[in-house]
Motif scaffolding. Sequence first.
Motif, short mmCIF file in Angstrom:
data_model
loop_
_atom_site.label_atom_id
_atom_site.label_comp_id
_atom_site.label_asym_id
_atom_site.label_seq_id
_atom_site.Cartn_x
_atom_site.Cartn_y
_atom_site.Cartn_z
N ARG A 62 0.84 -1.19 0.00
CA ARG A 62 0.00 0.00 0.00
C ARG A 62 0.88 1.25 0.00
O ARG A 62 0.56 2.26 -0.60
CB ARG A 62 -0.93 -0.01 1.20
CG ARG A 62 -1.93 -1.15 1.12
CD ARG A 62 -2.22 -1.64 2.49
NE ARG A 62 -3.31 -2.59 2.51
CZ ARG A 62 -3.15 -3.86 2.81
NH1 ARG A 62 -1.97 -4.34 3.06
NH2 ARG A 62 -4.19 -4.67 2.85
N HIS A 182 -5.40 -12.37 -2.25
CA HIS A 182 -6.73 -12.28 -1.63
C HIS A 182 -7.43 -13.64 -1.63
O HIS A 182 -7.90 -14.12 -0.60
CB HIS A 182 -7.55 -11.23 -2.39
CG HIS A 182 -8.98 -11.13 -1.99
ND1 HIS A 182 -9.40 -11.14 -0.68
CD2 HIS A 182 -10.11 -11.01 -2.74
CE1 HIS A 182 -10.73 -11.04 -0.64
NE2 HIS A 182 -11.17 -10.96 -1.88
N ALA A 185 -5.72 -16.21 0.66
CA ALA A 185 -5.99 -15.99 2.09
C ALA A 185 -7.40 -16.47 2.43
O ALA A 185 -7.64 -17.06 3.49
CB ALA A 185 -5.84 -14.51 2.43
N THR A 186 -8.34 -16.24 1.52
CA THR A 186 -9.73 -16.65 1.79
C THR A 186 -9.85 -18.17 1.76
O THR A 186 -10.55 -18.76 2.60
CB THR A 186 -10.70 -15.99 0.78
OG1 THR A 186 -10.35 -14.61 0.66
CG2 THR A 186 -12.14 -16.09 1.24
N MET A 189 -8.58 -19.38 5.00
CA MET A 189 -9.52 -19.21 6.11
C MET A 189 -10.72 -20.14 6.01
O MET A 189 -11.41 -20.37 7.00
CB MET A 189 -9.95 -17.75 6.21
CG MET A 189 -8.90 -16.92 6.92
SD MET A 189 -9.43 -15.24 7.22
CE MET A 189 -8.66 -14.39 5.88
N HIS A 198 -3.76 -15.92 10.18
CA HIS A 198 -3.09 -14.64 10.47
C HIS A 198 -1.72 -14.84 11.12
O HIS A 198 -0.84 -14.00 10.96
CB HIS A 198 -3.99 -13.73 11.29
CG HIS A 198 -5.00 -13.04 10.43
ND1 HIS A 198 -4.75 -11.85 9.79
CD2 HIS A 198 -6.26 -13.41 10.04
CE1 HIS A 198 -5.81 -11.50 9.06
NE2 HIS A 198 -6.74 -12.43 9.21
N LYS A 201 0.32 -15.44 8.21
CA LYS A 201 0.44 -14.18 7.45
C LYS A 201 1.37 -13.17 8.14
O LYS A 201 1.89 -12.27 7.49
CB LYS A 201 -0.94 -13.56 7.20
CG LYS A 201 -1.61 -14.17 5.96
CD LYS A 201 -3.01 -13.65 5.73
CE LYS A 201 -3.02 -12.25 5.20
NZ LYS A 201 -2.44 -12.10 3.87
N TYR A 332 -14.88 -5.91 4.21
CA TYR A 332 -13.61 -6.14 3.51
C TYR A 332 -13.19 -4.86 2.79
O TYR A 332 -12.04 -4.43 2.87
CB TYR A 332 -13.75 -7.29 2.50
CG TYR A 332 -12.49 -7.50 1.70
CD1 TYR A 332 -11.40 -8.18 2.25
CD2 TYR A 332 -12.35 -7.00 0.41
CE1 TYR A 332 -10.22 -8.35 1.55
CE2 TYR A 332 -11.18 -7.17 -0.31
CZ TYR A 332 -10.12 -7.85 0.27
OH TYR A 332 -8.95 -8.01 -0.43
N TYR A 335 -12.36 -1.90 5.46
CA TYR A 335 -11.09 -1.95 6.20
C TYR A 335 -9.91 -1.64 5.27
O TYR A 335 -8.96 -0.95 5.65
CB TYR A 335 -10.93 -3.26 6.98
CG TYR A 335 -10.11 -4.36 6.34
CD1 TYR A 335 -8.72 -4.31 6.27
CD2 TYR A 335 -10.73 -5.50 5.84
CE1 TYR A 335 -7.99 -5.34 5.71
CE2 TYR A 335 -10.02 -6.52 5.27
CZ TYR A 335 -8.63 -6.43 5.21
OH TYR A 335 -7.91 -7.45 4.63
N LYS A 358 -2.65 -5.09 13.99
CA LYS A 358 -3.96 -5.51 13.50
C LYS A 358 -4.09 -7.03 13.58
O LYS A 358 -5.12 -7.56 14.00
CB LYS A 358 -4.11 -5.05 12.04
CG LYS A 358 -5.39 -5.47 11.37
CD LYS A 358 -5.29 -5.37 9.86
CE LYS A 358 -4.67 -6.62 9.26
NZ LYS A 358 -4.56 -6.57 7.78
N ARG A 359 -3.03 -7.73 13.20
CA ARG A 359 -3.09 -9.20 13.24
C ARG A 359 -3.26 -9.70 14.68
O ARG A 359 -3.94 -10.69 14.92
CB ARG A 359 -1.83 -9.80 12.61
CG ARG A 359 -1.68 -9.46 11.15
CD ARG A 359 -1.02 -10.53 10.31
NE ARG A 359 -0.68 -9.96 9.01
CZ ARG A 359 -1.55 -9.80 8.01
NH1 ARG A 359 -2.80 -10.19 8.16
NH2 ARG A 359 -1.18 -9.27 6.87
C1 3PG Z 1 -7.62 -10.94 2.00
O1 3PG Z 1 -8.66 -11.56 1.93
O2 3PG Z 1 -7.20 -10.20 1.09
C2 3PG Z 1 -6.83 -11.11 3.22
O3 3PG Z 1 -7.64 -11.45 4.29
C3 3PG Z 1 -6.00 -9.90 3.44
O4 3PG Z 1 -5.46 -9.94 4.66
P1 3PG Z 1 -4.62 -8.71 5.20
O5 3PG Z 1 -5.25 -7.47 4.67
O6 3PG Z 1 -4.76 -8.85 6.66
O7 3PG Z 1 -3.23 -8.94 4.71
#
Ligand code: 3PG
Length: 397
Positions: A62, A182, A185-186, A189, A198, A201, A332, A335, A358-359
């Motif tokens: 970012r 993205h 990660a999904t 989860m 996390h 991550k 999503y 945030y 945050k984690r």
């Molecule tokens: C996603 O779905 O993109 C992730 O959950 C991103 O996780 P993060 O923003 O905590 O790295």
Amino acid sequence: MWAVKHPPASALAAAAAADVVRSRAAPPQRARISTAIAGAGKSVSSQKPLHLPSLDGVGFFRAAAEGARWRRDDVAAGALEADGVSLPSEGGDAVAKSAAAKKVKIGIYFATWWALNVVFNIYNKKVLNAYPYPWLTSTLSLATGSLMMLISWATRIAEAPKVDADFWKVLFPVAVAHTIGHVAATVSMSKVAVSFTHIIKSGEPAFSVLVSRFLLGEAFPPGVYLSLLPIIGGCALAALTELNFNMIGFMGAMISNLAFVFRNIFSKKGMKGTSVSGMNYYACLSMMSLVILTPFAVAVEGPQLWVSGWEKAVAEIGPHFVWWVAAQSVFYHLYNQVSYMSLDEISPLTFSIGNTMKRISVIVSSIIIFHTPVQPVNALGAAIAILGTFIYSQAKQ
Ligand code: 3PG
């Protein structure tokens, strides 16, 4: 005082204050402040000032994405803590007041970012437990964000960015990496506890260093390499002692880490000179990622599974299940948007520390809410890994 000794609290204060001063000050003032910092450093403390790093590691994408707006020339200028640096007398009071106000603003951004992220993670997991179609839910998150932004632009709640074909061309590899990170990660989860995803991550800095070192030939100070030991060791310990370990869940988080490192690298190279705001940059990224992801989601899962799965989920949960899906999608986007807005105000280092914190919020809250079983040695692994990311942040200065 200059340096950050205790990362969670003081690093944020120091870096936020530095960001505040830099962003408020006009260029000549910034130059004076830097000079003042350099001079003050010798007499105030022998500790190393908080230098802001180049863009990589946890969430640094970012930062890279907002490269032009974050005043890259300031990045190496060093930082100062709010309570320890005498600002130049001319205009000093005004800058100090402005710094205090902005510190409050950043605090509100961070609290909002973490809270939205916790809510997203909870609804995301609730949805995935009842409706295990991560490719669709990832797509819906991007679609919802894209729609929200299109409406905001159309109604002029937000000003639409002025972007050309080159912007989209440069964005493409960033969006590919964003999409992979993205969805991975999904998928993770959907297979393991939110906390476990996390924890893995939190190992993203290790991927960043290894890729930068071995693929790009970048060298780092010894402290950075040493910080990888607790990161990798802590993640390994947490993975080995995870009661509900699942290889797809583990690999999803690992792939997400790798994808986000490449996302950082592409954006670092490609985003120089853009003047698109953080909020709009993320909106464009969502839209391009949506276009990339949709055909893959259809191919991997497809409408048949989605429809039968939906009926089953609604039968189990009730008609309000649709609101869970809406909540995970909206939160999503929110945030991520707030994190980008924060990054209009802060440095990459401040962001990376905030992201690690945050984690912690997500890991702790999800363990409480989902009653995730945690063994002491498992928690120890997580704590070591997270401590490693703080050490990394400091060593990278
Ligand atoms: C996603 O779905 O993109 C992730 O959950 C991103 O996780 P993060 O923003 O905590 O790295």
